[in-house]
Design a protein around this motif. Structure first.
Motif, PDB file in Angstrom:
ATOM      1  N   HIS A  41       0.803  -1.212   0.000  1.00  0.00           N
ATOM      2  CA  HIS A  41       0.000   0.000   0.000  1.00  0.00           C
ATOM      3  C   HIS A  41       0.842   1.271   0.000  1.00  0.00           C
ATOM      4  CE1 HIS A  41      -4.083  -1.695   0.488  1.00  0.00           C
ATOM      5  NE2 HIS A  41      -3.413  -2.725   0.960  1.00  0.00           N
ATOM      6  N   SER A  42       2.166   1.132   0.105  1.00  0.00           N
ATOM      7  CA  SER A  42       2.970   2.358   0.196  1.00  0.00           C
ATOM      8  C   SER A  42       3.458   2.837  -1.163  1.00  0.00           C
ATOM      9  CB  SER A  42       4.164   2.139   1.130  1.00  0.00           C
ATOM     10  OG  SER A  42       5.007   1.127   0.611  1.00  0.00           O
ATOM     11  N   HIS A  43       3.478   1.950  -2.179  1.00  0.00           N
ATOM     12  CA  HIS A  43       4.016   2.404  -3.456  1.00  0.00           C
ATOM     13  C   HIS A  43       2.909   2.613  -4.498  1.00  0.00           C
ATOM     14  CE1 HIS A  43       3.923  -1.549  -5.633  1.00  0.00           C
ATOM     15  NE2 HIS A  43       3.960  -2.013  -4.417  1.00  0.00           N
ATOM     16  N   SER A  44       1.750   3.039  -4.011  1.00  0.00           N
ATOM     17  CA  SER A  44       0.632   3.180  -4.947  1.00  0.00           C
ATOM     18  C   SER A  44       0.713   4.500  -5.719  1.00  0.00           C
ATOM     19  CB  SER A  44      -0.691   3.070  -4.193  1.00  0.00           C
ATOM     20  OG  SER A  44      -1.377   4.279  -4.182  1.00  0.00           O
ATOM     21  N   TRP A  45       0.468   4.411  -6.993  1.00  0.00           N
ATOM     22  CA  TRP A  45       0.517   5.576  -7.882  1.00  0.00           C
ATOM     23  C   TRP A  45      -0.528   6.611  -7.495  1.00  0.00           C
ATOM     24  CZ3 TRP A  45       2.423   8.942 -10.947  1.00  0.00           C
ATOM     25  CH2 TRP A  45       1.678   9.570 -11.940  1.00  0.00           C
ATOM     26  N   ALA A  46      -1.726   6.129  -7.141  1.00  0.00           N
ATOM     27  CA  ALA A  46      -2.806   7.067  -6.815  1.00  0.00           C
ATOM     28  C   ALA A  46      -2.438   7.939  -5.620  1.00  0.00           C
ATOM     29  CB  ALA A  46      -4.095   6.302  -6.524  1.00  0.00           C
ATOM     30  N   LEU A  47      -1.629   7.376  -4.717  1.00  0.00           N
ATOM     31  CA  LEU A  47      -1.257   8.100  -3.507  1.00  0.00           C
ATOM     32  C   LEU A  47      -0.177   9.151  -3.780  1.00  0.00           C
ATOM     33  CD1 LEU A  47      -2.464   7.468  -0.752  1.00  0.00           C
ATOM     34  CD2 LEU A  47      -0.372   6.222  -0.197  1.00  0.00           C
ATOM     35  N   ALA A  48       0.498   9.038  -4.929  1.00  0.00           N
ATOM     36  CA  ALA A  48       1.639   9.916  -5.203  1.00  0.00           C
ATOM     37  C   ALA A  48       1.228  11.382  -5.279  1.00  0.00           C
ATOM     38  CB  ALA A  48       2.333   9.489  -6.500  1.00  0.00           C
ATOM     39  N   ALA A  49      -0.060  11.649  -5.556  1.00  0.00           N
ATOM     40  CA  ALA A  49      -0.510  13.032  -5.647  1.00  0.00           C
ATOM     41  C   ALA A  49      -0.561  13.703  -4.278  1.00  0.00           C
ATOM     42  CB  ALA A  49      -1.888  13.093  -6.297  1.00  0.00           C
ATOM     43  N   LEU A  50      -0.730  12.894  -3.225  1.00  0.00           N
ATOM     44  CA  LEU A  50      -0.952  13.458  -1.887  1.00  0.00           C
ATOM     45  C   LEU A  50       0.190  14.366  -1.417  1.00  0.00           C
ATOM     46  CD1 LEU A  50      -2.957  13.362   0.544  1.00  0.00           C
ATOM     47  CD2 LEU A  50      -1.493  11.579   1.466  1.00  0.00           C
ATOM     48  N   PRO A  51       1.449  13.873  -1.396  1.00  0.00           N
ATOM     49  CA  PRO A  51       2.520  14.766  -0.925  1.00  0.00           C
ATOM     50  C   PRO A  51       2.672  15.998  -1.816  1.00  0.00           C
ATOM     51  CG  PRO A  51       3.441  12.728  -1.805  1.00  0.00           C
ATOM     52  CD  PRO A  51       1.969  12.531  -1.713  1.00  0.00           C
ATOM     53  N   LEU A  52       2.363  15.855  -3.100  1.00  0.00           N
ATOM     54  CA  LEU A  52       2.526  16.993  -4.004  1.00  0.00           C
ATOM     55  C   LEU A  52       1.504  18.082  -3.707  1.00  0.00           C
ATOM     56  CD1 LEU A  52       3.338  15.152  -7.346  1.00  0.00           C
ATOM     57  CD2 LEU A  52       4.867  15.963  -5.554  1.00  0.00           C
ATOM     58  N   PHE A  53       0.246  17.683  -3.488  1.00  0.00           N
ATOM     59  CA  PHE A  53      -0.757  18.695  -3.146  1.00  0.00           C
ATOM     60  C   PHE A  53      -0.416  19.364  -1.814  1.00  0.00           C
ATOM     61  CE2 PHE A  53      -3.938  16.585  -6.080  1.00  0.00           C
ATOM     62  CZ  PHE A  53      -3.969  17.656  -6.942  1.00  0.00           C
ATOM     63  N   ILE A  54       0.088  18.574  -0.859  1.00  0.00           N
ATOM     64  CA  ILE A  54       0.456  19.151   0.432  1.00  0.00           C
ATOM     65  C   ILE A  54       1.600  20.145   0.236  1.00  0.00           C
ATOM     66  CG2 ILE A  54       1.440  18.615   2.686  1.00  0.00           C
ATOM     67  CD1 ILE A  54      -0.155  15.972   2.546  1.00  0.00           C
ATOM     68  N   SER A  61      -9.902  13.719   0.210  1.00  0.00           N
ATOM     69  CA  SER A  61     -10.337  14.745   1.144  1.00  0.00           C
ATOM     70  C   SER A  61      -9.189  15.157   2.062  1.00  0.00           C
ATOM     71  CB  SER A  61     -11.538  14.263   1.952  1.00  0.00           C
ATOM     72  OG  SER A  61     -11.132  13.482   3.030  1.00  0.00           O
ATOM     73  N   ALA A  62      -8.245  14.250   2.303  1.00  0.00           N
ATOM     74  CA  ALA A  62      -7.103  14.607   3.147  1.00  0.00           C
ATOM     75  C   ALA A  62      -6.277  15.703   2.471  1.00  0.00           C
ATOM     76  CB  ALA A  62      -6.244  13.382   3.420  1.00  0.00           C
ATOM     77  N   ALA A  63      -6.023  15.541   1.164  1.00  0.00           N
ATOM     78  CA  ALA A  63      -5.246  16.550   0.438  1.00  0.00           C
ATOM     79  C   ALA A  63      -5.992  17.878   0.431  1.00  0.00           C
ATOM     80  CB  ALA A  63      -4.979  16.081  -0.985  1.00  0.00           C
ATOM     81  N   THR A  64      -7.312  17.825   0.278  1.00  0.00           N
ATOM     82  CA  THR A  64      -8.106  19.054   0.265  1.00  0.00           C
ATOM     83  C   THR A  64      -7.996  19.758   1.615  1.00  0.00           C
ATOM     84  OG1 THR A  64      -9.616  17.930  -1.232  1.00  0.00           O
ATOM     85  CG2 THR A  64     -10.378  19.991  -0.278  1.00  0.00           C
ATOM     86  N   ALA A  65      -8.176  19.012   2.702  1.00  0.00           N
ATOM     87  CA  ALA A  65      -8.084  19.612   4.034  1.00  0.00           C
ATOM     88  C   ALA A  65      -6.701  20.200   4.266  1.00  0.00           C
ATOM     89  CB  ALA A  65      -8.404  18.570   5.103  1.00  0.00           C
ATOM     90  N   ALA A  66      -5.661  19.453   3.862  1.00  0.00           N
ATOM     91  CA  ALA A  66      -4.295  19.905   4.126  1.00  0.00           C
ATOM     92  C   ALA A  66      -3.979  21.166   3.340  1.00  0.00           C
ATOM     93  CB  ALA A  66      -3.303  18.799   3.787  1.00  0.00           C
ATOM     94  N   THR A  67      -4.352  21.200   2.063  1.00  0.00           N
ATOM     95  CA  THR A  67      -3.949  22.321   1.209  1.00  0.00           C
ATOM     96  C   THR A  67      -4.712  23.589   1.560  1.00  0.00           C
ATOM     97  OG1 THR A  67      -3.670  20.660  -0.486  1.00  0.00           O
ATOM     98  CG2 THR A  67      -3.491  22.945  -1.172  1.00  0.00           C
ATOM     99  N   ILE A  68      -6.036  23.496   1.630  1.00  0.00           N
ATOM    100  CA  ILE A  68      -6.837  24.690   1.930  1.00  0.00           C
ATOM    101  C   ILE A  68      -6.606  25.128   3.378  1.00  0.00           C
ATOM    102  CG2 ILE A  68      -9.189  25.598   2.100  1.00  0.00           C
ATOM    103  CD1 ILE A  68      -8.221  25.213  -0.748  1.00  0.00           C
ATOM    104  N   GLY A  69      -6.594  24.131   4.287  1.00  0.00           N
ATOM    105  CA  GLY A  69      -6.439  24.449   5.705  1.00  0.00           C
ATOM    106  C   GLY A  69      -5.121  25.137   6.003  1.00  0.00           C
ATOM    107  N   ARG A  70      -4.076  24.732   5.298  1.00  0.00           N
ATOM    108  CA  ARG A  70      -2.755  25.321   5.499  1.00  0.00           C
ATOM    109  C   ARG A  70      -2.802  26.832   5.314  1.00  0.00           C
ATOM    110  NH1 ARG A  70       0.435  24.495   8.706  1.00  0.00           N
ATOM    111  NH2 ARG A  70       2.661  24.348   8.368  1.00  0.00           N
ATOM    112  N   MET A  71      -3.603  27.274   4.351  1.00  0.00           N
ATOM    113  CA  MET A  71      -3.680  28.713   4.078  1.00  0.00           C
ATOM    114  C   MET A  71      -4.746  29.389   4.921  1.00  0.00           C
ATOM    115  SD  MET A  71      -3.398  28.811  -0.040  1.00  0.00           S
ATOM    116  CE  MET A  71      -4.497  27.474  -0.392  1.00  0.00           C
ATOM    117  N   SER A  72      -5.936  28.731   5.035  1.00  0.00           N
ATOM    118  CA  SER A  72      -7.077  29.462   5.593  1.00  0.00           C
ATOM    119  C   SER A  72      -7.055  29.507   7.111  1.00  0.00           C
ATOM    120  CB  SER A  72      -8.383  28.835   5.101  1.00  0.00           C
ATOM    121  OG  SER A  72      -8.575  27.581   5.683  1.00  0.00           O
ATOM    122  N   VAL A  73      -6.594  28.452   7.773  1.00  0.00           N
ATOM    123  CA  VAL A  73      -6.679  28.437   9.240  1.00  0.00           C
ATOM    124  C   VAL A  73      -5.882  29.593   9.862  1.00  0.00           C
ATOM    125  CG1 VAL A  73      -6.158  27.129  11.337  1.00  0.00           C
ATOM    126  CG2 VAL A  73      -7.237  25.987   9.406  1.00  0.00           C
TER     127      VAL A  73
END
Ligand code: NA
Ligand code: NA
Lengths: 175, 301, 432
Positions: C55-68, C116-128
């Protein structure tokens, strides 16, 4: 010793960061190739072979290599609402107990990650994509990261036992 | 005994339905002594991990796509060699030639094949009809393994890597313009939402295989072992029939939903077979003698 | 041992570990270990290694660190400040004012990211930080963020709709289209809730001092150009096919960096800080995902969710009753498992029941996503809660309390699409 260990955690963290940057660069290069294929036609090769596989492998490396650094910086999340009700003394020894438990779990995971590599080596397992990558190579960061995570947890436990007077001394478990 | 069995595909896939029947048959034949729980759609292990999980006895039995192992030995990939075996009869013959070698190769990893069932033959999905190989020239073609990449290069198409779930998006945005896959996959992913034409060029019939861990199997009593082998033989036969029915039904589904299904022209087929011959030479360069013996066995038959 | 006893033992272990402050990722893993060791004959250690690797080398997950990383870069440049100063004059009269940035920001970002994790992390980082600085109430900042970020799952692209589509052989293109209207409906519900709170308690929302003329508003809007370029570039790359939804994350990082440099407030040092912070945050999230994956595999071996689903099947319920019971079932499981696991573990049992009573599987997919959205904000295992705790340091239970009204709004959303299924089906039906 303190400086060596901190250097190792941070070093592994830097490598993890470099991996994330690597994912970004690899995918960006692929996007450029897509763009070039759309605009200029087949001038450049249209794909980086197995780029999705490589991005995945770098992600795994980043995740595991960052674990000790993330633990030491206190960036892994946990529920503190209950423990906050205890006094600093109880919190400290609870922290020691939890960190030892986490180290045991980390050691257990490292051991079996090691046996995973051993199997990959024994059977010569490779990835299934266009480029056949020997799996043991891309699994090494798994064992390294988990091993260092175990060390970092033990290290933090010892720190907590030895230097209770400085609450800031252990970011992994604040008391 | 209770066995957990990971499989990669969803419950609506005929492979999974066949395996569910296999599990039911075994339960009945052994009076519940061997009770297999099927964990479909990769819910227990991701597809890539299933073989190794059976090897190390995390689970006693599992299913995967045979040609996924072609990087480990070329023998595993023969059923996805373009235009080598293009009908159920030929696929059957190929499997007969392949089986002894694959049994031997899997035995080195402590695995034993139980049965193998093909997907329907792979057809060509495009927007617009393709009259000859030059019609593929310049098209962005989905390539997910080395052999398809080579195929794309020979026909002058641009290979593009697109992960399966991204296919609809990739077609609708023009990132992909042609792909080769089975009518099942096309119908199940509602291909009519993004392509207009389908041609049953029967490029190859890829197989799924069900393997059991040899040591676990040896630990069964003789009666149960026999029951497993019987149920497996029945599942293999049933699976091939289901596959043929599936091919017809799913092609019909494509047509019903407005995909233009057309027979490939003789010219196109002749050119494609040429490409197949050319690619077989590349395959032989990389193949072990053992793997080549499959090919000689198949071709002499 | 019987299922209820097994479940109670595991719940006891989970609560004990979480209460003692064991890191969530490790706590989930330990519960999984206990489940496999005590309640199945499978080798826990080997399965752990397979799961950690698989579960750690999944392609779909690769977007997560980038959005963060994108969020971290925006935070450290002037772009996020500019975005707020550009929007402030427009939202000054809206009830709830800049809180709507959280709702709309998440909705727009949801069109870029499938998680939703990427959404929370990216928007929250700026808005909070920005909203806190401006004196907005903490409860509503956290609640709107936690709630709205769940839209990442419903508004296409969506990872969970892909998982559902693949598992049940539904058209992913149709599922994506079907998610649009329910997504907008939830945006309205969230924004409406903020407005109602603002109206009912006039002192709640701080006044924005700016009372700008129309021309000044337009001038202030120039601050929005960089962010608009960023969002437009990323969405544009997806819909022209230059980039897959995962690829688009990398483009987001590149564009954010370029715009940050161009704004003249960004340095190498800031970039390095952003990278390391993103590395830690994505490590934290990935670790929890791995713990959750191990727990999910353990649940597969023990068969608990499967048996519970089968038990529901024995009642022979009518469609509405079945949906009511399933909603309870998913809310319950969603408290302890991550959403995708819930879908993957139970579709085999649930889909036949659902189709047997004549429920449209396409509609059910959207229903399922909204229910899974609820699980993102319920304690103890709720990913948006973890992400926001990572951003703010506030304990997840306090965040969960702030998010509770949004849990109820999601429930209202489920009721609305049940009563008016057209909200889901009208767009895909129009596809022909
Ligand atoms: Na989304
Ligand atoms: Na939850």
């Amino acid at each position: 010793m303190r400086r060596i260990l901190d250097g190792v955690y941070r070093g592994a963290g830097f490598v993890a960061g470099a991996m994330i940057l690597g994912i970004c660069l690899l995918i960006s290069a692929q996007i450029l190739l897509n763009l070039s294929a759309r605009i200029f036609g087949p001038v450049l090769p249209s794909t980086i072979p197995s780029y999705a596989d490589f991005a995945g492998f770098m992600l795994a490396a980043a995740t595991f290599l960052a674990m000790p650094h993330t633990l030491r910086e206190g960036a892994h999340v946990r529920v503190t609402l209950v423990t906050d009700r205890f006094g600093p003394g109880v919190r400290r020894w609870l922290g020691v107990a939890v960190l030892v438990l986490v180290a045991v779990a980390g050691g257990y995971a490292s051991f079996y990650a090691g046996s995973l590599i051993e199997e990959s080596l024994r059977y010569g397992d490779t990835s299934t994509g266009i480029v056949a990558v020997p799996l043991w190579i891309v699994q090494v960061p798994l064992v390294l990261g988990l091993g260092l995570f175990t060390v970092a947890a033990l290290d933090s436990a010892i720190e907590l036992v030895r230097r209770p007077a400085e609450p800031r001394s252990c970011k992994a478990w604040k008391i | 005994q209770a066995w957990d069995m990971p499989t990669p595909y969803g419950d609506a896939t005929f492979h999974t339905q066949n395996i569910a029947q296999f599990a039911d048959d075994l339960r009945e034949a052994t009076d519940g002594a061997l009770d297999i729980t099927v964990h479909s759609a990769g819910s227990l292990f991701p597809h890539a991990e299933i073989k190794n999980a059976v090897r190390s006895r995390q689970v006693p039995i599992g299913e995967f796509l045979l040609s996924r192992l072609s990087n480990e030995d070329a023998a595993y990939g023969l059923d996805t060699q373009p235009f080598l075996a293009t009908s159920y009869e030929q696929a059957q013959k190929l499997w007969e030639a392949q089986k002894p070698v694959i049994t031997e190769l899997l035995a080195e990893e402590g695995l034993m094949p139980l049965f193998s069932v093909p997907w329907p033959a792979q057809g060509l999905y495009t927007n617009g009809e393709i009259a000859g190989v030059d019609g593929l020239g310049g098209l962005r073609f989905r390539a997910y393994n080395a052999s398809l990449e080579e195929f794309a290069q020979i026909v002058g198409a641009a290979p593009v890597q697109v992960e399966a779930p991204d296919i609809p998006q990739a077609f609708s945005t023009g990132q992909v313009e042609a792909m080769i896959t089975s009518p099942s996959t096309g119908a199940n992913s509602s291909a009519w939402d993004f392509v207009s034409h389908f041609s049953p060029i029967n490029a190859w019939l890829p197989k799924n295989i069900v393997v059991v861990n040899q040591r676990v199997f040896d630990g069964l009593d003789e009666a149960t072992q026999a029951a497993v082998m019987d149920a497996a033989a029945a599942a293999e036969q049933r699976g091939w029939e289901m596959s043929a029915t599936e091919a017809e039904e799913k092609t019909a589904v494509l047509a019903e939903n407005g995909v233009e299904v057309y027979a490939p022209s003789d010219a196109l087929m002749a050119e494609l077979l040429d490409v197949g011959t050319q690619m077989l030479e590349t395959w032989e360069d990389a193949a072990s003698d053992q793997a080549k013996s499959i090919l000689t066995g198949y071709q002499s038959n | 041992m019987s299922d209820p006893v097994t479940a109670l033992v595991l719940l006891g272990v989970l609560f004990a570990l979480l209460a003692s402050g064991v890191w969530i990722a490790v706590a989930l893993g330990l519960v999984a270990f206990v489940a496999i060791t005590l309640f199945s004959g499978a080798p826990a250690g080997l399965i752990l290694a397979t799961t950690l690797w698989g579960h750690s080398h999944s392609w779909a997950l690769a977007a997560l660190p980038l959005f963060i990383l994108m969020g971290e870069i925006l935070l450290r440049s002037r772009l996020s400040e500019d975005m707020f100063s550009g929007l402030a004059p427009w939202l000054v009269k809206a009830p709830g004012r800049l809180l709507h940035v959280n709702v709309l920001g998440c909705a727009i970002f949801a069109a870029v990211s499938g998680s939703s994790a990427a959404t929370a992390a990216t928007i929250g980082r700026m808005s909070v930080p920005e909203l806190t600085k401006r004196g907005y109430p903490e409860g509503l900042i956290l609640g709107t963020l936690a709630g709205s970020a769940t839209l990442g799952l419903l508004i296409p692209p969506s990872i969970i709709l892909i998982v559902y589509g693949v598992a049940t052989e539904q058209s992913i293109a149709r599922l994506f289209v079907a998610g649009i209207l329910p997504g907008l409906m939830l945006v309205l519900l969230f924004a409406g809730y903020v407005a109602v709170r603002a109206w009912s308690d006039p002192g709640l929302i701080p006044t924005e001092t700016l009372r700008a003329s129309f021309r000044e508003k337009i001038r202030a809007s120039r601050n929005l150009i960089p962010v608009a370029l960023l969002i437009g570039g990323v969405i544009g790359s997806i819909y022209t096919g230059i980039a897959s939804p995962t690829d688009a994350a990398a483009l987001g990082v590149v564009l954010a960096t370029v715009l940050a440099w161009a704004s003249g407030t960004f340095s190498w040092g800031a970039f390095f800080e952003a990278l390391m912070s993103a590395t830690r945050t994505s490590c934290m999230i990935a670790a929890i995902l791995l713990g959750a994956a191990y727990l999910s595999v353990a649940m597969g071996f023990t068969g608990l969710p499967r048996n519970l689903a089968e038990w529901i099947g024995t009642f022979g319920l009518s469609p509405y009753a079945l949906l009511a019971v399933l909603t309870l079932f998913f809310i319950l499981l969603g408290c302890f498992l991550d959403g995708i696991s819930v879908v993957v573990l139970t579709t085999s049992i649930i889909m036949p029941m659902v189709t047997a009573v004549g429920i449209d599987p396409l509609w059910f997919g959207i229903y399922l996503v909204i229910v899974v959205e609820m699980s993102q904000i319920t304690p103890p295992v709720g990913f948006n809660l973890f992400v926001i705790q990572g951003l703010t340091g506030i304990d997840i239970l306090r965040i969960a309390k702030a998010a509770f009204p949004f849990f109820l709004l999601l429930l209202l959303g489920v009721i609305l699409i049940t009563v008016f299924p057209q909200i889901v089906t009208v767009l895909p039906d129009a596809m022909g």
